[in-house]
Design a protein around this motif. Sequence first.
Motif, short mmCIF file in Angstrom:
data_model
loop_
_atom_site.label_atom_id
_atom_site.label_comp_id
_atom_site.label_asym_id
_atom_site.label_seq_id
_atom_site.Cartn_x
_atom_site.Cartn_y
_atom_site.Cartn_z
N HIS A 31 -5.63 -3.29 2.23
CA HIS A 31 -4.25 -3.19 1.80
C HIS A 31 -3.72 -4.53 1.27
O HIS A 31 -4.30 -5.56 1.54
CB HIS A 31 -3.37 -2.75 2.98
CG HIS A 31 -3.92 -1.58 3.71
ND1 HIS A 31 -3.98 -0.33 3.16
CD2 HIS A 31 -4.47 -1.46 4.95
CE1 HIS A 31 -4.52 0.51 4.02
NE2 HIS A 31 -4.84 -0.15 5.11
N ALA A 32 -2.60 -4.46 0.57
CA ALA A 32 -1.93 -5.69 0.14
C ALA A 32 -0.44 -5.58 0.39
O ALA A 32 0.18 -4.55 0.08
CB ALA A 32 -2.20 -5.96 -1.33
N ILE A 33 0.12 -6.62 0.98
CA ILE A 33 1.57 -6.73 1.13
C ILE A 33 2.10 -7.64 0.02
O ILE A 33 3.18 -7.45 -0.50
CB ILE A 33 1.92 -7.33 2.51
CG1 ILE A 33 1.35 -6.45 3.63
CG2 ILE A 33 3.43 -7.51 2.68
CD1 ILE A 33 1.36 -7.13 5.01
N TYR A 67 -5.13 -6.84 5.43
CA TYR A 67 -3.98 -6.91 4.52
C TYR A 67 -3.96 -8.27 3.83
O TYR A 67 -3.94 -9.31 4.51
CB TYR A 67 -2.65 -6.78 5.30
CG TYR A 67 -2.45 -5.46 5.98
CD1 TYR A 67 -3.15 -5.15 7.15
CD2 TYR A 67 -1.56 -4.52 5.48
CE1 TYR A 67 -2.97 -3.93 7.78
CE2 TYR A 67 -1.38 -3.30 6.12
CZ TYR A 67 -2.09 -3.01 7.26
OH TYR A 67 -1.92 -1.81 7.90
N ALA A 110 2.55 -4.69 -3.68
CA ALA A 110 2.01 -4.21 -2.40
C ALA A 110 1.29 -2.90 -2.69
O ALA A 110 1.68 -2.17 -3.60
CB ALA A 110 3.15 -3.97 -1.41
#
Lengths: 251, 251
Positions: free
Chosen positions: B57-59, B241, B9
Amino acid sequence: MVRYKAVIAYDGTNFHGFQRQPNGRTVQEEIENTLQKMNNGQPIMIFGSGRTDAGVHAIGQVIHFDFPQERPEERMRFGLDTQTPDDIAVRSIEIVSEEFHARYDVQEKTYQFKVQIQKPRSPFLRFYAAYYPYPLDLDKIQQALPDLLGTHDFTSFCATGSSIEDKVRTIYQADMEVNADRSEITFIFRGNGFLYKMIRILVGTLLKIGNGRLAADSLPEIIAQKDRNAAGPTAHPEGLYLAEVKYKKTK
Amino acid sequence: MVRYKAVIAYDGTNFHGFQRQPNGRTVQEEIENTLQKMNNGQPIMIFGSGRTDAGVHAIGQVIHFDFPQERPEERMRFGLDTQTPDDIAVRSIEIVSEEFHARYDVQEKTYQFKVQIQKPRSPFLRFYAAYYPYPLDLDKIQQALPDLLGTHDFTSFCATGSSIEDKVRTIYQADMEVNADRSEITFIFRGNGFLYKMIRILVGTLLKIGNGRLAADSLPEIIAQKDRNAAGPTAHPEGLYLAEVKYKKTK
């Protein structure tokens, strides 16, 4: 002079707290600088419901200030909101009696404290929640919370060095909520006032109870000792939010 | 060589995107620098499921890399998580077959896109949601979303200048969720792949439908035109995301 009451929110990450100080950017300074621009360069002072420390956030901080001319409330809100930096938002503004005082007339305040309890630390919460990746029995915390309700001398939960003499406060609400995937807990404290760093020390103590290093029924004894050393550590500021300030009926 | 697959993340705010580039801090660079330290100074390359742009963003981004020695999965995860900067988290790591490839073996990807739709802009969402404080008929958006499902040539929703030739993609899920106080909406898109800036153009187009400047039934015609100019604007990156990447059965 027209007195305005404003409800503001701020991300405390890049502030050295609410109150103006010689070194470091503060919320008070940014809002006062903006009001000065809106007032043709003449300075205007603001009064907050209370200070918040560096890194502490506000969802519903309340301030008041006097402005020389009457302007429509929404025009004043929009002007102040758009001219302050992006980490401050002006949620609402109303014209109040000139007897209203954002600090002296407080009836109750609500704080929230968010803790991430699952590993690994979320990059999205690094400035917005404390991090406690240790074993935690949430039932024990739930069991302990009601012991905080009511009127007590909270000397044990006040940072040493505070100059306030009367440390008796009344807590009306002390709750904990757990989010859906059990990765975060949020404490909610509502009372007639809180001492310096009191919420953070309460949370540090409750986490120690949840972790088993203090008994679930130890709060009454800790309160009775009136000694800061009896309570747990001070939780980190980034989990703390001033959520709401309520006032006596407007005069 | 042992191949590791990691789910990571990251908060995209302070990155110039995922992919290494000469100027500007990137996620790839930070992770590769950390792996190099863990590998006695010898460089290690990582491969992501795909790029993400600056501010995105990255989860649940997925990467793979080859490491000369086999280390226990949790030890590798902990080492990489704690030695990368705080805006990157390593959520899980597993040893996989050396035929696994984080990019080529993708079966489906899920993206979320968050939009704040109430005034004033929240200081807490300024890097974590797009902001759309204009009139919005959410029913019209709900009505339009099913038109995106299925297999289509999405040329109209691909940023111009993309070198990809085959613009046919299949969307399995296109939903919108509204939070409790109706201050935020979150789009969820799941498909076998997405074109360059496709999600952001989809969201820009859906907001234009909600705002009444495009009809609720206009998506089939926009798709049919195969022309980027037929779709709406590109929504801002901070709302996006990368939520999850799924793979074919591990070989």
